[in-house]
Design a protein around this motif. Structure first.
Motif, PDB file in Angstrom:
ATOM      1  N   GLN A  91       0.846  -1.205   0.000  1.00  0.00           N
ATOM      2  CA  GLN A  91       0.000   0.000   0.000  1.00  0.00           C
ATOM      3  C   GLN A  91       0.883   1.258   0.000  1.00  0.00           C
ATOM      4  N   HIS A  92       1.948   1.227   0.829  1.00  0.00           N
ATOM      5  CA  HIS A  92       2.775   2.416   0.979  1.00  0.00           C
ATOM      6  C   HIS A  92       3.587   2.711  -0.289  1.00  0.00           C
ATOM      7  N   THR A  93       4.169   1.674  -0.869  1.00  0.00           N
ATOM      8  CA  THR A  93       4.934   1.857  -2.107  1.00  0.00           C
ATOM      9  C   THR A  93       3.984   2.305  -3.222  1.00  0.00           C
ATOM     10  N   GLN A  95       1.334   4.007  -2.902  1.00  0.00           N
ATOM     11  CA  GLN A  95       0.992   5.418  -2.670  1.00  0.00           C
ATOM     12  C   GLN A  95       2.090   6.341  -3.211  1.00  0.00           C
ATOM     13  N   HIS A  96       3.375   6.004  -2.938  1.00  0.00           N
ATOM     14  CA  HIS A  96       4.459   6.846  -3.462  1.00  0.00           C
ATOM     15  C   HIS A  96       4.339   6.953  -4.989  1.00  0.00           C
ATOM     16  N   ILE A  97       4.105   5.808  -5.624  1.00  0.00           N
ATOM     17  CA  ILE A  97       4.052   5.771  -7.096  1.00  0.00           C
ATOM     18  C   ILE A  97       2.857   6.572  -7.607  1.00  0.00           C
ATOM     19  N   ALA A 190      11.119  11.489   1.231  1.00  0.00           N
ATOM     20  CA  ALA A 190      11.566  11.180   2.585  1.00  0.00           C
ATOM     21  C   ALA A 190      10.429  10.437   3.264  1.00  0.00           C
ATOM     22  N   CYS A 191      10.719   9.264   3.822  1.00  0.00           N
ATOM     23  CA  CYS A 191       9.656   8.470   4.433  1.00  0.00           C
ATOM     24  C   CYS A 191      10.234   7.433   5.381  1.00  0.00           C
ATOM     25  N   GLY A 192       9.555   7.193   6.503  1.00  0.00           N
ATOM     26  CA  GLY A 192      10.051   6.235   7.495  1.00  0.00           C
ATOM     27  C   GLY A 192       9.326   4.897   7.472  1.00  0.00           C
ATOM     28  N   PHE A 194       7.269   1.335   5.614  1.00  0.00           N
ATOM     29  CA  PHE A 194       7.698   0.086   4.962  1.00  0.00           C
ATOM     30  C   PHE A 194       7.505   0.199   3.447  1.00  0.00           C
ATOM     31  N   HIS A 195       8.520  -0.258   2.709  1.00  0.00           N
ATOM     32  CA  HIS A 195       8.412  -0.237   1.244  1.00  0.00           C
ATOM     33  C   HIS A 195       8.979  -1.515   0.664  1.00  0.00           C
ATOM     34  N   LEU A 196       8.682  -1.743  -0.611  1.00  0.00           N
ATOM     35  CA  LEU A 196       9.160  -2.951  -1.296  1.00  0.00           C
ATOM     36  C   LEU A 196      10.504  -2.669  -1.957  1.00  0.00           C
TER      37      LEU A 196
HETATM   38 ZN   LIG Z   1       6.525   5.786   2.323  1.00  0.00          ZN
END
Ligand SMILES: [Zn+2]
Length: 383
Positions: A91-93, A95-97, A190-192, A194-196
């Motif tokens: 979900q987090h990755t 969102q960045h994309i 910049a992000c703390g 979890f990502h793939l």
């Molecule tokens: Zn992130």
């Protein structure tokens, strides 16, 4: 997965445990459990010393773990749900994309992000989003996913971050170490969370809804990874059932439903007209004195109450669930009050028109008795 070192520790030191309203909270100075809501991300779940962790949050400079039972202070092994971490990273990755895609396609900036258990929301800095912009951004995001770009974690500081073209400037609050998530040449943020390691692992991202929110923003709802597949499976199955039920192909479903709704509206109108006509016919043959009792459909009863001549009488119409009561002579609220007093149930209305809902249907004799009790004294007559 790209996860900060502190969330990869295998133990936690519980310093104290509190019980509040039957719930247990285990505190630690640091924890491998990611807190719920931090950076918009969902929190970790799992076990501490075999006890389930239900919720994690930052309280002052401590981490509180809501646990299912009490744990004595001490150092414990943790077991963190890895499947959930994978979902969170998808979900987090994703969102960045997607945020980077909106910026590239239409120069639209992301204001905030929030991950929920079922979907994520992204607040975009625009009062309105055209559907073409959504589909183009979605398509670009999915092309990036399918390109299987490598994702890198870069640990630097504020000075070092200036060498990168950040999608969003760093918050003025940031000090010390800065963690950047770089997706090939496509995005650096910049992000703390979890990502793939690779965009391909996101699988798919889909915007499922939009909503206007306060402050001239547009909120988009999105699902990525396994969630996107689950979403597709669920909606596909509903569509297939609907198309079978309505004997129509999915492509023609919209037209078919529109036609059915129009038919249903026409029929409701026709039914209303027929009820009105029937009520008119009925009203011509009614006694114009005393208690007039009828049974039938509520539409007919309501029309009859409206158009009938009840100058010298009272209409009591049973529609198989409630009584419709009308009169131009008597205050019908007194009749309803007496019915409630004697037989229970509920009801109310105005002096010329009221409803009474009994626990069970009354006998005609019972209604007649109440009529005599209430009105034959003459006190309750109007005028
Ligand atoms: Zn992130």
């Amino acid at each position: 997965m790209l996860i900060q070192k502190k969330y990869l520790e295998s133990t936690v030191e519980i310093t104290k445990v509190e019980e509040k309203d039957g719930k247990f909270y285990a505190y630690a100075k640091t924890s491998p459990f990611y807190p719920d809501g931090k950076g918009g991300q969902l929190g970790d779940r799992g076990k501490i010393a075999g006890v389930d962790v239900l919720y994690v949050y930052e309280k002052g400079d401590e981490i509180a773990h809501q646990v299912t039972s009490s744990i004595a202070p001490g150092i414990y092994e943790v077991a963190i749900e890895q499947k959930r971490r994978k979902d969170i990273a998808q979900q987090h990755t994703g969102q960045h994309i997607l945020s980077a895609a909106f910026l590239e396609i239409a120069d639209i900036e992301t204001v905030s992000f929030h991950m929920g258990e079922e979907y994520s929301t992204i607040d975009l800095d625009v009062p309105f989003l055209e559907s073409e912009v959504i589909s183009e951004s979605e398509e670009l995001a999915n092309r990036v996913i399918q390109s299987c770009y490598a994702i890198e974690e870069i640990i630097t500081d504020i000075e070092g971050s200036k060498n990168y073209n950040l999608r969003k400037p760093l918050s003025y609050k940031v000090t010390g170490e800065v963690r950047l998530i770089e997706i090939d040449n496509f995005d650096v943020s910049a992000c703390g969370g979890f990502h793939l390691n690779n965009t391909g692992e996101v699988g798919l991202i889909k915007v499922i809804d939009t909503e206007k929110v306060k402050g001239n923003l547009t909120r988009i709802y999105a699902v990525a990874g396994e969630r996107a597949l689950k979403y597709f499976q669920k909606y596909n199955s509903v569509l297939k059932k609907l198309s079978k039920m309505l004997t129509s192909s999915v492509d023609e479903l919209e037209l078919r439903v529109e036609k059915l709704l129009n038919q249903s509206r026409d029929q409701a109108l026709l039914l209303s007209k027929i009820s009105q006509e029937y009520a008119t016919v009925l009203s011509q043959n009614l006694s114009n004195k005393g208690l007039v009792y009828l049974e039938g459909y509520s539409e007919v009863g309501n029309f009859l109450a409206k158009i009938g001549n009840f100058e010298e009488s009272i209409l009591v119409f049973y529609d198989n669930s409630k009584y419709i009561i009308a009169s131009k002579k008597y205050d019908v609220r007194n009749f309803v009050s007496k019915l409630i007093e004697k037989f229970g149930g509920k009801g109310g209305g105005k002096s010329e028109f009221a409803n009474y809902q009994p626990a069970k249907k009354l006998k005609f004799e019972e209604l007649e008795e109440v009529y005599h009790e209430v009105y034959n004294s003459g006190k309750d007559q109007k005028g």
